[in-house]
Write a protein that holds these residues in place. Structure first.
Motif, PDB file in Angstrom:
ATOM      1  N   VAL A  83      43.788  28.265  55.362  1.00 53.53           N
ATOM      2  CA  VAL A  83      43.073  27.550  54.301  1.00 53.53           C
ATOM      3  C   VAL A  83      42.331  28.534  53.401  1.00 53.53           C
ATOM      4  CG1 VAL A  83      41.260  25.876  53.801  1.00 53.53           C
ATOM      5  CG2 VAL A  83      42.852  25.455  55.693  1.00 53.53           C
ATOM      6  N   ARG A  84      41.612  29.492  54.015  1.00 56.78           N
ATOM      7  CA  ARG A  84      40.793  30.416  53.216  1.00 56.78           C
ATOM      8  C   ARG A  84      41.635  31.255  52.262  1.00 56.78           C
ATOM      9  NH1 ARG A  84      35.293  31.038  55.402  1.00 56.78           N
ATOM     10  NH2 ARG A  84      35.212  29.622  57.166  1.00 56.78           N
ATOM     11  N   ARG A 103      23.222  23.371  59.103  1.00 53.03           N
ATOM     12  CA  ARG A 103      23.575  24.653  59.704  1.00 53.03           C
ATOM     13  C   ARG A 103      25.051  24.979  59.584  1.00 53.03           C
ATOM     14  NH1 ARG A 103      22.687  26.668  65.831  1.00 53.03           N
ATOM     15  NH2 ARG A 103      20.658  25.692  65.571  1.00 53.03           N
ATOM     16  N   LEU A 158      33.695  27.066  49.660  1.00 54.78           N
ATOM     17  CA  LEU A 158      33.726  27.052  51.132  1.00 54.78           C
ATOM     18  C   LEU A 158      34.510  28.230  51.705  1.00 54.78           C
ATOM     19  CD1 LEU A 158      34.379  23.263  51.931  1.00 54.78           C
ATOM     20  CD2 LEU A 158      32.191  24.483  51.808  1.00 54.78           C
ATOM     21  N   LEU A 159      35.392  28.811  50.886  1.00 55.18           N
ATOM     22  CA  LEU A 159      36.350  29.775  51.437  1.00 55.18           C
ATOM     23  C   LEU A 159      35.695  31.059  51.925  1.00 55.18           C
ATOM     24  CD1 LEU A 159      39.312  29.360  48.917  1.00 55.18           C
ATOM     25  CD2 LEU A 159      38.775  28.022  50.942  1.00 55.18           C
ATOM     26  N   LEU A 168      40.043  35.871  69.378  1.00 59.66           N
ATOM     27  CA  LEU A 168      39.249  37.005  69.846  1.00 59.66           C
ATOM     28  C   LEU A 168      37.773  36.681  69.706  1.00 59.66           C
ATOM     29  CD1 LEU A 168      41.361  39.733  68.001  1.00 59.66           C
ATOM     30  CD2 LEU A 168      41.500  39.103  70.416  1.00 59.66           C
ATOM     31  N   PRO A 182      33.826  38.199  70.727  1.00 61.53           N
ATOM     32  CA  PRO A 182      33.165  39.446  71.124  1.00 61.53           C
ATOM     33  C   PRO A 182      32.190  39.270  72.286  1.00 61.53           C
ATOM     34  CG  PRO A 182      32.181  38.618  69.111  1.00 61.53           C
ATOM     35  CD  PRO A 182      33.275  37.652  69.475  1.00 61.53           C
ATOM     36  N   SER A 222      41.638  29.516  64.459  1.00 64.62           N
ATOM     37  CA  SER A 222      41.352  30.660  63.593  1.00 64.62           C
ATOM     38  C   SER A 222      42.483  30.910  62.604  1.00 64.62           C
ATOM     39  CB  SER A 222      41.076  31.911  64.434  1.00 64.62           C
ATOM     40  OG  SER A 222      39.870  31.748  65.150  1.00 64.62           O
ATOM     41  N   VAL A 237      33.384  30.407  66.078  1.00 67.04           N
ATOM     42  CA  VAL A 237      34.637  30.949  66.606  1.00 67.04           C
ATOM     43  C   VAL A 237      35.413  31.714  65.540  1.00 67.04           C
ATOM     44  CG1 VAL A 237      36.926  30.258  67.432  1.00 67.04           C
ATOM     45  CG2 VAL A 237      34.877  29.368  68.543  1.00 67.04           C
ATOM     46  N   SER A 238      35.554  31.153  64.348  1.00 66.28           N
ATOM     47  CA  SER A 238      36.365  31.832  63.336  1.00 66.28           C
ATOM     48  C   SER A 238      35.664  33.066  62.794  1.00 66.28           C
ATOM     49  CB  SER A 238      36.721  30.865  62.205  1.00 66.28           C
ATOM     50  OG  SER A 238      37.600  29.873  62.675  1.00 66.28           O
ATOM     51  N   VAL A 254      31.261  27.443  58.214  1.00 68.86           N
ATOM     52  CA  VAL A 254      32.174  26.304  58.146  1.00 68.86           C
ATOM     53  C   VAL A 254      33.511  26.688  58.775  1.00 68.86           C
ATOM     54  CG1 VAL A 254      32.916  26.907  55.806  1.00 68.86           C
ATOM     55  CG2 VAL A 254      33.147  24.565  56.575  1.00 68.86           C
ATOM     56  N   ILE A 255      34.085  25.725  59.500  1.00 63.53           N
ATOM     57  CA  ILE A 255      35.437  25.881  60.040  1.00 63.53           C
ATOM     58  C   ILE A 255      36.336  24.975  59.220  1.00 63.53           C
ATOM     59  CG2 ILE A 255      36.934  25.642  62.058  1.00 63.53           C
ATOM     60  CD1 ILE A 255      34.811  27.645  62.692  1.00 63.53           C
ATOM     61  N   LEU A 256      37.375  25.560  58.640  1.00 60.04           N
ATOM     62  CA  LEU A 256      38.272  24.818  57.758  1.00 60.04           C
ATOM     63  C   LEU A 256      39.590  24.573  58.486  1.00 60.04           C
ATOM     64  CD1 LEU A 256      37.571  26.983  54.583  1.00 60.04           C
ATOM     65  CD2 LEU A 256      36.610  24.738  55.117  1.00 60.04           C
ATOM     66  N   ARG A 285      37.004  36.876  63.076  1.00 63.88           N
ATOM     67  CA  ARG A 285      37.104  37.813  61.937  1.00 63.88           C
ATOM     68  C   ARG A 285      36.333  39.099  62.219  1.00 63.88           C
ATOM     69  NH1 ARG A 285      36.716  32.951  58.995  1.00 63.88           N
ATOM     70  NH2 ARG A 285      34.483  33.113  58.645  1.00 63.88           N
ATOM     71  N   LEU A 304      32.427  31.054  53.207  1.00 67.48           N
ATOM     72  CA  LEU A 304      31.267  30.737  54.048  1.00 67.48           C
ATOM     73  C   LEU A 304      31.602  30.910  55.530  1.00 67.48           C
ATOM     74  CD1 LEU A 304      29.686  27.536  52.420  1.00 67.48           C
ATOM     75  CD2 LEU A 304      28.936  29.918  52.211  1.00 67.48           C
ATOM     76  N   ASP A 305      30.692  31.551  56.272  1.00 70.12           N
ATOM     77  CA  ASP A 305      30.897  31.730  57.711  1.00 70.12           C
ATOM     78  C   ASP A 305      30.429  30.526  58.527  1.00 70.12           C
ATOM     79  OD1 ASP A 305      32.171  34.121  57.743  1.00 70.12           O
ATOM     80  OD2 ASP A 305      30.461  35.312  58.434  1.00 70.12           O
ATOM     81  N   ASP A 339      42.223  28.305  59.948  1.00 68.60           N
ATOM     82  CA  ASP A 339      41.095  28.616  59.064  1.00 68.60           C
ATOM     83  C   ASP A 339      41.488  29.728  58.070  1.00 68.60           C
ATOM     84  OD1 ASP A 339      37.847  28.319  59.006  1.00 68.60           O
ATOM     85  OD2 ASP A 339      38.426  30.415  58.696  1.00 68.60           O
ATOM     86  N   ALA A 369      33.492  34.880  64.396  1.00 67.62           N
ATOM     87  CA  ALA A 369      33.518  35.876  65.465  1.00 67.62           C
ATOM     88  C   ALA A 369      34.892  36.526  65.553  1.00 67.62           C
ATOM     89  CB  ALA A 369      33.152  35.219  66.802  1.00 67.62           C
TER      90      ALA A 369
END
Lengths: 310, 310
Positions: B134-135, A260, A277-278, B285, B287, B128, A127-128, A283-285, A132, A280-281, B131, A130
């Motif tokens: 944090v990032r 994964r 981690l910041l 969002l 896609p 999102s 989700v995050s 992972v959801i933070l 972005r 990486l796609d 996330d 996507a």
């Protein structure tokens, strides 16, 4: 500056403001609130100068209540934490001194279970990443985003089948996920398969969800061997406490693709998150946000009945 | 360059590659695949030069099959779309010409329902935005992130109680959400409250989830009056088609705070997304990714049994 206690009200010490103080001070009418975080004094000095007669302490998971803190609070009779977890409080020391401890009980269990499911869906469906992808204009430029993964049919392993774990199980059953669990003891009231050790549970799970408390026994319980057992298609969700996972090993696993993906609401050294981690796609933070506070439309989530009755 | 059709195999025309072609061409052994997107010719020229004798067309929701396209395909007998929706195909023209149309049926219904729930959780809990917080290192610098909102107890209104809507209802019941719905006709098989019009449903919902097909009747059905009925605490989720919502009005509502947030998997002019949305924190969002493809571990999601039997 600290406020002077009002002599007509019982003193309530607050070291750091819990999230609910973002919406004002709901205790001002009933307590003389000692707001340590507003004082320019060092904490030990504030406690010994102003809080020696305070009978009650209100805290969140962000306030460590150690023997050293307790030493400075000789009148303390009760600690109320707005968290469900108690790992930030030295419970044996409290017991020894006769200080009662109250926590949030099951007040947040629905919210934390929702967070676990939300993180699992967000990791599976990216989700995050996507979001972005769309925000950076890449959908129009590059075409289809990488496909996500299905939730239905994924084998879910729940570590800790307490009030949160049970709610996670109920929700994910509705998505068509077979549920198994590990806990200290087998629960006679549920029919989900029980695994006596986490390794066996993990080897038979596609999604591992950490819902247990942080204790000496669970510290770094999710180590390299567990991550390898979870495997390249496995997903790890943590809504317990950061230190249940060996975070360095988790970072390695995520970078190397040994698992994964991960959805993390908690970290070993909050609010610090491993910088690897910041970017990486997979992972959801989430900033320890599983707990929903008393926002404009969400009432009933203030776990302080015990304190109000103090 | 286009491939020359192999005379021993039936011709299968593909105008744009559906997502499943990302993983190779699963049809090469059974069909002479006419890969229009690889040709340097303009599409009408390619169709009239190379596809006049093709009996079958495989497409996704991204390929518009208009009367003008059909005019160039006099031998066409069947169209198979990998989507559940059929709004990209001129069905009356197909009927008039005796061209059969097959869609994905319920193959994707679980995945789309999962997406709807995932988007609802992501909007409520600001997944999102959290996330990003944090990032960007803001958790350590600024402290607590804004609290999210509870899902349990939120009144969910489902527009379109077909195979997707029913699956959304089943999932959200497990989260403790009361369900109501609107559809063309009341469903005798379910006990959820039915509203004969979308306005009444919306006025009685905290979360409105669009699961219906795009038709002349549903085009811009979610207009300004519906958005105002949803209100400042309301959340809109769309896993149907973009044009069911008046997108300009939605953008205004989100910017002005007339509704609280939205989770959007579909847009009016994909892959273009209104640029005003790209900087909003109250929107997730996605896609057009509700559909999970045949990735490494996800089998069974290729809806082409009908075509393989062709």
């Amino acid at each position: 500056m600290e406020e002077m206690p009002r002599p007509d009200l019982p003193q309530l010490l607050v070291i750091k403001p819990p999230g609910l103080f973002n919406y004002g001070d709901p205790f001002a009418a009933k307590f003389a609130v000692l707001r340590a975080w507003e004082s320019p004094l060092p904490l030990p000095r504030f406690l010994s100068d102003h809080a020696r007669s305070a009978p009650a302490l209100l805290c969140s998971a962000a306030t460590r209540v150690t023997a050293a803190v307790l030493d400075l609070l000789p009148s303390l009779r009760i600690i109320v934490t707005t968290s469900a977890g108690l790992n930030h409080i030295d419970l044996p020391e409290c017991r020894r001194r006769g200080v009662a401890v109250a926590n949030a009980g099951e007040v947040f269990s629905d919210d934390v279970a929702d967070a676990a499911v939300g993180l699992a869906l967000a990791v599976l469906r990216k989700v995050s990443a996507a979001d972005r992808f769309v925000r950076r204009g890449r959908w129009a430029e590059e075409g289809d985003f990488a496909l996500g993964s299905k939730l239905a049919g994924k084998r879910v392993g729940i570590v800790g089948l307490g009030s949160i774990g049970l709610r996670v199980a109920k929700r994910l059953e509705a998505f068509g996920c077979p549920i198994s669990y590990n806990s200290r003891t087998k629960k006679p009231s549920v029919s989900y398969p029980f695994y006596a050790n986490v390794y066996e549970l993990t080897a038979n799970s596609d999604i591992l969800i950490i819902c247990c408390a942080l204790t000496e026994q669970t510290h770094h319980m999710i180590d390299k061997s567990i991550l390898l057992a979870l495997g390249k298609d496995g997903i790890l969700i943590n809504v317990g406490r950061g230190a249940i996972i060996d975070e360095k090993e988790l970072v390695q696993s995520l970078m190397q693709g040994d698992i994964r993906g991960a959805g993390l609401d908690v970290f070993e050294n909050e609010p610090n998150v491993p910088k690897e981690l910041l970017s990486l796609d997979n992972v959801i933070l989430s900033p320890h946000g599983s707990v929903i506070g008393p926002g404009r439309v969400d009432h009933g989530a203030i776990p302080l009945n015990g304190l109000v009755a103090f």
